[in-house]
Design an enzyme around this catalytic site. Sequence first.
Site, PDB file in Angstrom:
ATOM      1  CE  LYS A 112       5.297  -9.294   3.640  1.00 53.19           C
ATOM      2  NZ  LYS A 112       4.930  -9.305   2.176  1.00 53.19           N
TER       3      LYS A 112
ATOM      4  CD  GLU B  68      -2.683 -10.977  -1.716  1.00 52.53           C
ATOM      5  OE1 GLU B  68      -2.583  -9.772  -1.314  1.00 52.53           O
ATOM      6  OE2 GLU B  68      -2.132 -12.190  -1.248  1.00 52.53           O
TER       7      GLU B  68
HETATM    8  C1  LIG Z   1      -1.811  -7.329   5.122  1.00 52.47           C
HETATM    9  C2  LIG Z   1      -3.340  -6.799   3.631  1.00 52.47           C
HETATM   10  O1  LIG Z   1      -3.020  -6.797   2.485  1.00 52.47           O
HETATM   11  C3  LIG Z   1      -1.209  -7.123   1.877  1.00 52.47           C
HETATM   12  C4  LIG Z   1      -0.077  -6.555   2.427  1.00 52.47           C
HETATM   13  C5  LIG Z   1       0.498  -5.423   1.744  1.00 52.47           C
HETATM   14  C6  LIG Z   1       1.693  -4.953   1.556  1.00 52.47           C
HETATM   15  O2  LIG Z   1       2.017  -5.027   3.052  1.00 52.47           O
HETATM   16  O3  LIG Z   1       1.904  -3.960   1.415  1.00 52.47           O
HETATM   17  C7  LIG Z   1      -0.710  -5.556   0.748  1.00 52.47           C
HETATM   18  C8  LIG Z   1      -0.906  -6.353   0.275  1.00 52.47           C
HETATM   19  C9  LIG Z   1      -1.648  -7.649   0.665  1.00 52.47           C
HETATM   20  O4  LIG Z   1      -1.303  -8.135   0.346  1.00 52.47           O
HETATM   21  C10 LIG Z   1      -4.678  -6.363   4.245  1.00 52.47           C
HETATM   22  O5  LIG Z   1      -4.535  -6.025   3.537  1.00 52.47           O
HETATM   23  O6  LIG Z   1      -4.853  -6.373   5.147  1.00 52.47           O
END
Ligand SMILES: C=C(O[C@@H]1C=C(C(=O)O)C=C[C@H]1O)C(=O)O
Length: 451
Positions: free
Chosen positions: A209, A258
């Site tokens: 990832k 988060e």
């Molecule tokens: C990286 C980001 O968000 C992150 C990525 C996410 C995803 O890929 O679904 C979801 C929530 C966050 O942990 C962002 O908001 O820039």
Amino acid sequence: MRAARKSGAPVLLGHTERVSADVDPSAVVFASRGVDDHWFCFEQPDRAGAALAALGTVARLTASGPARFKQVAAAWRALAATAVSDLPDGPPGAGLVAVGGFAFAPDGGKAPHWAGFEAADLVVPEVSFARRGEDVRLTLAALVGPDDTAEDVAARLAARAAGLSLAPLPLLDPAPVGHFRIDSVAPPEHYEAAVARAVERIRAGAFEKIVLAREVTVNAPTAHDAAAVFGVLRSGFESCYVFCAGRGDAAFVAASPELLVRREGARAQTVALAGSTRRSADPAVDDHLGEQLLRSNKDREEQAIVVRRIARALRPHAVWVAAPDEPEVIKVANIQHLATPIRAQLAHPVGAIELASLLHPTPAVGGEPHAMAAPLIPAFEGLDRGWYAGAIGWTDANDDGEFCVALRCALLRDTEARLYAGVGVVRDSDPASELNETEIKLGALLPILAG
Ligand SMILES: C=C(O[C@@H]1C=C(C(=O)O)C=C[C@H]1O)C(=O)O
């Protein structure tokens, strides 16, 4: 004074008192800022109005490089160890604190627009407010030297307190005059191409990832008003960590869903957040979208990677680590995510900053394995993340504290705003859908900043 004379070194002094429940900590800080002040506001409105707001600089603790968390934690511990203050009482964050942030990368933001936001950058403020419910505490802090007299110190603290203004937050201009320009710093096609290349590498087995982000700028006809933006965010994103950190003429503002880590004594708490879908105004469609997210293998795997890594990072320091088997769907104003709350009982005293360092960057914002993904993030993105996806929060003299992940954020300087949004890329990621997901995430701040 006695402590300072005995050691010959300045000693941190803190005085805390209860103030009226009507005091709005962040509003006071915004209204009382001087041009050279550092300032910091951090709220989670839904959690009984939890707020920590701070102004001024008694000491600034900065560091850069892979040991930056450790270095500022040690500097804070040295100051806190000899500090003289009232016995801890009141809501979390009442009393002596260090507030600020850590950039995403060990060496931090190097681009000129990140000037002032160091790779590790904590400030021990002169004034701080902590609030939970109706309980609001004011702490005044100073560094006291061997030659200071009690009268000098009392006069300094009183002067700082007298300079505080109780004005409310300004309102955002609902109909600004002039033209707003929104630009994607790199063309959206570049982003899709980067996602496609990352997917190829993942399918070839290079890593599992990687999180890739975009940068969008908003040029406004007048200077962005960080205080007004903060006000809109805290009323629209009550479940989020709504924060604003000020350095000179720049402000870094966000409404992040988060939590990176909260530490209260031997308890640590965090969340594995990943996997996203949009919201709908129709409740049935909205729930259906959430259900689809829960059933999406791609999103479940993307999120499970984060759960596994967090548990692995905490286990060596914990008596137990507890996480439910199934993630839940959390709904934020414009987006829904998969989330697994994770709790741990610490086996030995690991402070909030060390916990942040153990967890940062989780694969929610970095990659898995991190060592493989880390060098590719700037290469694929072609941008300087600075404090985006870093850790923002506070710690107290007992090393308790709270740090969130800087997402759904913008760096404001004069008429320019820089917004950042990223997505987790896994083997089944589709470049067009991932681009669309960045648009949803940018949709948290864009309408507020772009008139
Ligand atoms: C990286 C980001 O968000 C992150 C990525 C996410 C995803 O890929 O679904 C979801 C929530 C966050 O942990 C962002 O908001 O820039």
